[in-house]
Scaffold this motif. Structure first.
Motif, PDB file in Angstrom:
ATOM      1  N   GLN A  91       0.832  -1.209   0.000  1.00 10.93           N
ATOM      2  CA  GLN A  91       0.000   0.000   0.000  1.00 10.93           C
ATOM      3  C   GLN A  91       0.867   1.260   0.000  1.00 10.93           C
ATOM      4  OE1 GLN A  91      -2.231  -1.040   3.507  1.00 10.93           O
ATOM      5  NE2 GLN A  91      -4.080  -1.461   2.314  1.00 10.93           N
ATOM      6  N   PHE A  92       1.949   1.236   0.794  1.00  8.41           N
ATOM      7  CA  PHE A  92       2.848   2.384   0.843  1.00  8.41           C
ATOM      8  C   PHE A  92       3.478   2.613  -0.528  1.00  8.41           C
ATOM      9  CE2 PHE A  92       6.937   4.486   1.714  1.00  8.41           C
ATOM     10  CZ  PHE A  92       6.494   5.565   2.459  1.00  8.41           C
ATOM     11  N   TYR A  93       3.911   1.528  -1.162  1.00 11.98           N
ATOM     12  CA  TYR A  93       4.502   1.645  -2.498  1.00 11.98           C
ATOM     13  C   TYR A  93       3.462   2.160  -3.482  1.00 11.98           C
ATOM     14  CZ  TYR A  93       7.188   0.666  -6.685  1.00 11.98           C
ATOM     15  OH  TYR A  93       7.873   0.809  -7.873  1.00 11.98           O
ATOM     16  N   PHE A  94       2.262   1.578  -3.451  1.00 12.28           N
ATOM     17  CA  PHE A  94       1.213   2.001  -4.369  1.00 12.28           C
ATOM     18  C   PHE A  94       0.907   3.489  -4.195  1.00 12.28           C
ATOM     19  CE2 PHE A  94      -3.225   3.094  -5.141  1.00 12.28           C
ATOM     20  CZ  PHE A  94      -3.320   2.808  -6.494  1.00 12.28           C
ATOM     21  N   CYS A  95       0.759   3.949  -2.969  1.00 15.54           N
ATOM     22  CA  CYS A  95       0.475   5.370  -2.722  1.00 15.54           C
ATOM     23  C   CYS A  95       1.590   6.241  -3.274  1.00 15.54           C
ATOM     24  CB  CYS A  95       0.308   5.647  -1.230  1.00 15.54           C
ATOM     25  SG  CYS A  95      -1.277   5.170  -0.558  1.00 15.54           S
ATOM     26  N   SER A  96       2.831   5.857  -3.009  1.00 13.48           N
ATOM     27  CA  SER A  96       3.979   6.631  -3.480  1.00 13.48           C
ATOM     28  C   SER A  96       4.031   6.656  -5.001  1.00 13.48           C
ATOM     29  CB  SER A  96       5.282   6.041  -2.931  1.00 13.48           C
ATOM     30  OG  SER A  96       5.265   6.045  -1.524  1.00 13.48           O
ATOM     31  N   TYR A  97       3.849   5.496  -5.619  1.00 18.31           N
ATOM     32  CA  TYR A  97       3.895   5.407  -7.077  1.00 18.31           C
ATOM     33  C   TYR A  97       2.733   6.172  -7.704  1.00 18.31           C
ATOM     34  CZ  TYR A  97       4.913   3.452 -11.642  1.00 18.31           C
ATOM     35  OH  TYR A  97       5.237   3.312 -12.964  1.00 18.31           O
ATOM     36  N   ARG A  98       1.575   6.079  -7.093  1.00 20.09           N
ATOM     37  CA  ARG A  98       0.397   6.780  -7.610  1.00 20.09           C
ATOM     38  C   ARG A  98       0.599   8.295  -7.544  1.00 20.09           C
ATOM     39  NH1 ARG A  98      -2.986   6.986 -11.418  1.00 20.09           N
ATOM     40  NH2 ARG A  98      -5.016   7.797 -10.879  1.00 20.09           N
ATOM     41  N   ILE A  99       1.247   8.772  -6.497  1.00 25.11           N
ATOM     42  CA  ILE A  99       1.544  10.208  -6.388  1.00 25.11           C
ATOM     43  C   ILE A  99       2.408  10.642  -7.571  1.00 25.11           C
ATOM     44  CG2 ILE A  99       2.839  11.926  -5.045  1.00 25.11           C
ATOM     45  CD1 ILE A  99       1.766  10.477  -2.508  1.00 25.11           C
ATOM     46  N   LEU A 100       3.424   9.829  -7.903  1.00 21.87           N
ATOM     47  CA  LEU A 100       4.260  10.143  -9.065  1.00 21.87           C
ATOM     48  C   LEU A 100       3.426  10.208 -10.342  1.00 21.87           C
ATOM     49  CD1 LEU A 100       7.524   8.031  -8.602  1.00 21.87           C
ATOM     50  CD2 LEU A 100       7.276  10.499  -8.494  1.00 21.87           C
ATOM     51  N   GLU A 101       2.556   9.216 -10.547  1.00 23.70           N
ATOM     52  CA  GLU A 101       1.701   9.187 -11.736  1.00 23.70           C
ATOM     53  C   GLU A 101       0.788  10.404 -11.793  1.00 23.70           C
ATOM     54  OE1 GLU A 101       0.941   4.473 -12.662  1.00 23.70           O
ATOM     55  OE2 GLU A 101      -0.376   5.462 -11.230  1.00 23.70           O
ATOM     56  N   LEU A 102       0.174  10.729 -10.689  1.00 26.49           N
ATOM     57  CA  LEU A 102      -0.750  11.865 -10.649  1.00 26.49           C
ATOM     58  C   LEU A 102      -0.036  13.176 -10.943  1.00 26.49           C
ATOM     59  CD1 LEU A 102      -2.854  10.768  -7.568  1.00 26.49           C
ATOM     60  CD2 LEU A 102      -3.676  10.946  -9.924  1.00 26.49           C
ATOM     61  N   ARG A 103       1.162  13.326 -10.411  1.00 31.16           N
ATOM     62  CA  ARG A 103       1.927  14.547 -10.678  1.00 31.16           C
ATOM     63  C   ARG A 103       2.248  14.674 -12.166  1.00 31.16           C
ATOM     64  NH1 ARG A 103       6.012  14.437  -5.449  1.00 31.16           N
ATOM     65  NH2 ARG A 103       4.445  15.061  -3.922  1.00 31.16           N
ATOM     66  N   GLU A 104       2.583  13.554 -12.810  1.00 31.12           N
ATOM     67  CA  GLU A 104       2.858  13.579 -14.252  1.00 31.12           C
ATOM     68  C   GLU A 104       1.594  13.928 -15.041  1.00 31.12           C
ATOM     69  OE1 GLU A 104       4.660   9.922 -15.550  1.00 31.12           O
ATOM     70  OE2 GLU A 104       6.324  10.135 -14.149  1.00 31.12           O
ATOM     71  N   LYS A 105       0.471  13.326 -14.660  1.00 29.95           N
ATOM     72  CA  LYS A 105      -0.783  13.609 -15.349  1.00 29.95           C
ATOM     73  C   LYS A 105      -1.197  15.067 -15.170  1.00 29.95           C
ATOM     74  CE  LYS A 105      -2.792   8.989 -15.334  1.00 29.95           C
ATOM     75  NZ  LYS A 105      -3.914   8.150 -14.894  1.00 29.95           N
ATOM     76  N   LEU A 106      -0.996  15.592 -13.971  1.00 27.08           N
ATOM     77  CA  LEU A 106      -1.319  17.004 -13.728  1.00 27.08           C
ATOM     78  C   LEU A 106      -0.467  17.909 -14.609  1.00 27.08           C
ATOM     79  CD1 LEU A 106      -1.908  17.310  -9.890  1.00 27.08           C
ATOM     80  CD2 LEU A 106      -3.401  18.127 -11.699  1.00 27.08           C
ATOM     81  N   GLN A 107       0.811  17.588 -14.711  1.00 29.60           N
ATOM     82  CA  GLN A 107       1.689  18.390 -15.564  1.00 29.60           C
ATOM     83  C   GLN A 107       1.196  18.343 -17.007  1.00 29.60           C
ATOM     84  OE1 GLN A 107       4.285  20.454 -14.599  1.00 29.60           O
ATOM     85  NE2 GLN A 107       3.994  21.143 -16.693  1.00 29.60           N
TER      86      GLN A 107
END
Length: 122
Positions: free
Chosen positions: A5-21
């Motif tokens: 779950q910790f990895y998923f949350c961290s990885y998802r944050i990276l994905e979301l930041r890229e999508k926002l950009q």
């Protein structure tokens, strides 16, 4: 919270930041086109149609960006709830088999996440 779950949350944050950009990049491009059309003294029907399409796409883009921001805030809140304040500013390695390790640093005003390769943060 489990390691997965910790990895998923961290990885998802990276994905979301890229999508926002990406949504910001689309919005900037639309604004440049709109600005160029607005400066014209006379426009044809195709230009007008393009202006309307840009407006529609910008509205969709804004809605998408707002949804991404909401999810990003939720994922960051999960990380903040899990990491004790005493470990803020400490490098935390998030791992999951078959995926690149992530280095997470939680600070009072930010969460920095990056992939680690050869013991170096990307």
């Amino acid at each position: 919270m489990t390691q997965d779950q910790f990895y998923f949350c961290s990885y998802r944050i990276l994905e979301l930041r890229e999508k926002l950009q990406a949504t910001y990049d689309v919005r900037k491009k639309a604004q440049v086109t709109e600005s160029a059309l607005a400066d014209e003294q006379q426009v044809d029907f195709d230009s007008l149609k393009q202006f309307v399409e840009n407006k529609t796409n910008a509205d969709k883009n804004t809605a998408e960006a707002q949804a991404l921001i909401k999810e990003l805030a939720a994922q960051e809140a999960k990380i903040r709830a899990f990491v004790p304040v005493s470990l803020y500013s400490t490098k935390i390695e998030a791992t999951q088999p078959g995926r690149p390790p992530l280095q997470v640093v939680v600070d009072p005003q930010s969460i920095t996440i990056g992939e680690v390769t050869n013991n170096r943060l990307l």
